[in-house]
Design a protein around this motif. Structure first.
Motif, PDB file in Angstrom:
ATOM      1  N   SER A  93      18.087  26.696  22.242  1.00 45.55           N
ATOM      2  CA  SER A  93      19.303  27.313  22.694  1.00 45.55           C
ATOM      3  C   SER A  93      20.610  26.952  21.907  1.00 45.55           C
ATOM      4  N   ILE A  94      20.391  26.252  20.788  1.00 42.88           N
ATOM      5  CA  ILE A  94      21.382  26.520  19.554  1.00 42.88           C
ATOM      6  C   ILE A  94      21.086  27.705  18.892  1.00 42.88           C
ATOM      7  N   ILE A  95      20.005  28.017  18.546  1.00 45.19           N
ATOM      8  CA  ILE A  95      19.890  29.310  18.102  1.00 45.19           C
ATOM      9  C   ILE A  95      20.417  30.532  18.658  1.00 45.19           C
ATOM     10  N   GLY A  96      20.318  30.294  19.916  1.00 48.22           N
ATOM     11  CA  GLY A  96      20.668  31.451  20.967  1.00 48.22           C
ATOM     12  C   GLY A  96      22.106  31.469  20.764  1.00 48.22           C
ATOM     13  N   ALA A  97      22.662  30.216  20.871  1.00 47.68           N
ATOM     14  CA  ALA A  97      24.277  30.393  20.565  1.00 47.68           C
ATOM     15  C   ALA A  97      24.793  30.782  19.401  1.00 47.68           C
ATOM     16  N   ILE A  98      23.900  30.526  18.244  1.00 51.86           N
ATOM     17  CA  ILE A  98      24.319  31.034  17.038  1.00 51.86           C
ATOM     18  C   ILE A  98      24.026  32.555  16.941  1.00 51.86           C
ATOM     19  N   MET A  99      23.211  33.046  17.599  1.00 51.47           N
ATOM     20  CA  MET A  99      22.907  34.634  17.825  1.00 51.47           C
ATOM     21  C   MET A  99      24.099  35.442  18.386  1.00 51.47           C
ATOM     22  N   LEU A 100      24.584  34.417  19.623  1.00 48.28           N
ATOM     23  CA  LEU A 100      25.683  34.919  20.325  1.00 48.28           C
ATOM     24  C   LEU A 100      26.855  35.130  19.409  1.00 48.28           C
ATOM     25  N   GLY A 101      27.128  34.161  18.583  1.00 51.11           N
ATOM     26  CA  GLY A 101      28.263  34.173  17.905  1.00 51.11           C
ATOM     27  C   GLY A 101      28.081  35.377  16.668  1.00 51.11           C
ATOM     28  N   LEU A 102      26.707  35.540  16.384  1.00 49.60           N
ATOM     29  CA  LEU A 102      26.671  36.620  15.299  1.00 49.60           C
ATOM     30  C   LEU A 102      27.005  37.918  15.752  1.00 49.60           C
ATOM     31  N   GLY A 103      26.506  38.178  17.353  1.00 45.15           N
ATOM     32  CA  GLY A 103      26.950  39.464  17.708  1.00 45.15           C
ATOM     33  C   GLY A 103      28.463  39.709  17.894  1.00 45.15           C
ATOM     34  N   ARG A 104      29.064  38.491  18.205  1.00 40.08           N
ATOM     35  CA  ARG A 104      30.433  38.566  18.254  1.00 40.08           C
ATOM     36  C   ARG A 104      31.212  39.018  16.850  1.00 40.08           C
TER      37      ARG A 104
END
Lengths: 301, 324
Positions: free
Chosen positions: B237-248
């Protein structure tokens, strides 16, 4: 593994240092580095927010005067003027956006939480809604430009309102669904047992039970769209006059005004941009704090 | 069991109820809910459709060369996406490089180290950073951060590395103005930190306290608890959160437009000004006409594809974590 230690209730983080001489130095160093780094990073975050607020207050108060709220934006290079037209324009656009987004978001959230629970379609919509939630807002601007500005032949407040509505809707859908899911099923069953049809149960029981949470979602959406700039660039644009009552043509609004004035070479315009920036940031921070307080009330109850 | 009871609750309209109150209205309400939900689908399809429709002439005209060409010439009608795509990827990558350690540090501070009374206010301050509009970050970046950055980082670093191989290229500022890819990356990092930090904090909070306590109980230091107990538990889920930040970071427009410099130049130095897809669209769209408009739409199309792949991966990762 977890059954053997009733003595070891919450161990304090600093416990190992009591026997520092028996701990390998590298372990202590790694621990110190972690603690220092995380604390420093958190301070850094607070520092940045403080720096931004300080900048806004120092620069924004310089240009603050009652004229700000009565005069429209001045022409390039001229003196005086205010941002009254941009403030009113922003209020109109934000209001339009929220008025369109609230019913759609509320109903879509209701579908996901009540009717579509467990269905494949609801799963798909929930997934796409989450993606729309973080989609680049400039793409939404391009979409509304193609959908409304090009066919209508003019920039308009309606296009701006629709663009903001598209940004606000996913926020409302998400919070509405989350909040409706927190309502205990027994309440729905009680309603159904009295012979109320599902729509009646939803309207008079679940919505009412989740009302504070739903309102929070709407406030959060409001805070989100109040400062959005990118989608307004191609839809509402900006102008230096009072706008038409039919909202056609460029509608002055705070974010685009700030963008254009801040990058302009005229000191008067730059001063107005700072004042507008202070106004909009304080409004949004206040909305976010209010939303959080509403959530807290809900939890406390 | 809950699912069953709800089905009964919702299926109640199929049974004949004694008074049968407003069955028609009930149906209308359900259809309205379904329609609103489908509208979300429709909007997403509409976004994709409109951008493909607008960008199609540019793709047809330049073909695959649109992605590999670095030309952007309004006069001769030559357009290529390379500079903007590289600028977007570079600034987002730098944002992750700077932002991710800071976010995880903040999440660890909030869940493990922060004294109880300070936890709420500190978390709220960090979350308020997320609600500051992006245009304000842009102004802060351009008027406060960039001059300091030019004076205390760009000029000294450029003087030190001048003439050195590789480092001398990547870290050399021809015009130390403070704006450029790295400045954009730093501002983007500040913008994604609150998101990544608050999701990571939620994930760390969800880990059962027993796990943490038993690790401390056998004498682990905070670092060892974080490294060997917390991070492995929450890694997906931390990687998921990082990807979410990347999308932003990839799609962020206004803040980047202020600080990236908006130059169409292919440069190996991260101090040099460049463009991102979003900043170029924001800058040129209103004055664009004909093929330039199509080329900008085509850029939007590329942005759509890049961000949506990232966001889909992010959502899949964060969702799987919840089930597990």
């Amino acid at each position: 593994m977890d059954a053997q230690n009733p003595i070891l209730a919450p161990a304090p983080a600093g416990a190992p240092s009591l026997r520092a001489n028996r701990v390998r130095p590298s372990r202590r160093v790694a621990d110190k580095i972690l603690i220092t780094a995380s604390t420093a990073f958190t301070m850094l975050g607070i520092l940045v927010l403080g720096s931004i607020l300080l900048m806004l207050i120092v620069e924004g108060l310089k240009g603050f005067s009652p004229l700000l709220f009565t005069q429209p934006t001045p022409g390039p290079g001229s003196e005086g003027g205010g941002i009254a037209n941009a403030i009113v324009g922003s209020l109109v656009l934000t209001f339009l956006g929220i008025v369109i987004a609230t019913p759609v978001g509320l109903m879509a959230g209701t579908f996901l939480a009540e009717y579509g629970r467990g269905s494949k379609l609801a799963d798909l919509i929930r997934f796409l809604n989450d993606i729309l939630l973080s989609a680049p807002s400039i793409l939404i601007g391009l979409f509304v430009y193609t959908l409304m500005v090009r066919p209508m032949g003019t920039y308009s407040g309606w296009a701006g309102g629709v663009a903001l509505a598209i940004i606000a809707t996913p926020v409302i859908v998400r919070t509405t669904e989350d909040m409706l899911r927190l309502v205990p099923s027994q309440m729905r069953e009680a309603g159904a047992a009295l012979g109320a049809p599902p729509s009646h149960v939803i309207k008079t029981i679940t919505w009412r039970a989740a009302s504070a949470g739903i309102v929070t979602g709407i406030i959060l959406a409001l805070a989100r769209i109040a400062g959005e700039t990118a989608p307004l660039l191609f839809t509402a644009l900006n102008n230096n006059n009072w706008f038409n009552a039919n909202l056609l043509g460029g509608i002055p609004n705070l974010p685009v005004m700030i963008y254009q004035f801040a990058l302009s070479p005229y000191p008067n315009w730059q001063g107005l941009a700072w004042a507008g920036a202070l106004l909009i940031t304080i409004t949004i921070l206040a909305l976010s704090v209010i939303a959080r307080l509403v959530i807290k009330d809900q939890r406390a109850r | 069991m809950t699912a069953l009871t709800e089905q009964i609750a919702l299926a109640s309209d199929t049974r004949s109820s004694r008074t049968a109150p407003s069955k028609g209205l009930d149906r209308v309400f359900q259809l309205a809910a379904l329609g609103s939900a489908l509208l979300v689908l429709l909007v997403l399809a509409g976004i994709l459709g409109s951008i493909i429709y607008g960008g199609w002439p540019a793709f047809r005209e330049f073909g695959f060369g649109f992605i590999t060409s670095s030309a952007w010439n309004v006069g001769s009608e030559q357009y290529g996406a390379l500079v903007a795509v590289l600028g977007t990827l570079a600034s987002a990558f730098l944002a992750l490089l700077i932002g991710v350690p800071i976010s995880i540090g903040i999440a660890i501070y909030l869940t493990q180290l922060c004294p109880g009374w300070a936890r709420k206010p500190v978390a709220m301050t960090i979350e308020l950073l997320a609600s500051v509009p992006s245009i304000i970050y842009g102004m802060w970046g351009l008027f406060i951060f960039a001059p300091l950055f030019a004076r205390y980082i760009q000029i000294p670093v450029s003087n030190v590395v001048e003439g050195l191989p590789i480092v001398g290229t990547i870290l050399y500022a021809r015009v130390p103005s403070g704006v450029g890819v790295l400045t954009a990356g730093i501002i983007l990092a500040i913008m994604i930190v609150p998101f990544v930090a608050s999701i990571t904090r939620d994930m760390l909070d969800q880990i059962p306290t027993v796990l943490r306590e038993s690790a401390y109980g056998i004498g682990c230091t905070t670092w060892e608890v974080v490294r060997h107990v917390l991070v492995p538990q929450a890694s997906v889920s931390i990687i998921g959160a990082i990807m979410l930040g990347l999308g932003r970071a990839l799609g962020e427009t206004m803040a980047v437009t202020f600080v990236v410099g908006n130059a169409n130049r292919l440069s190996a130095s991260i101090f040099d000004p460049s463009s991102t897809i979003a900043s170029r669209i924001a800058n040129e769209f209103n004055e664009a006409d004909g093929m330039q408009l199509n080329a900008l739409m085509a850029l939007g199309c590329l942005l759509f594809v890049i961000t949506f792949i990232v966001l889909i991966i992010a959502r899949l990762l964060t969702r799987r974590a919840k089930v597990a």
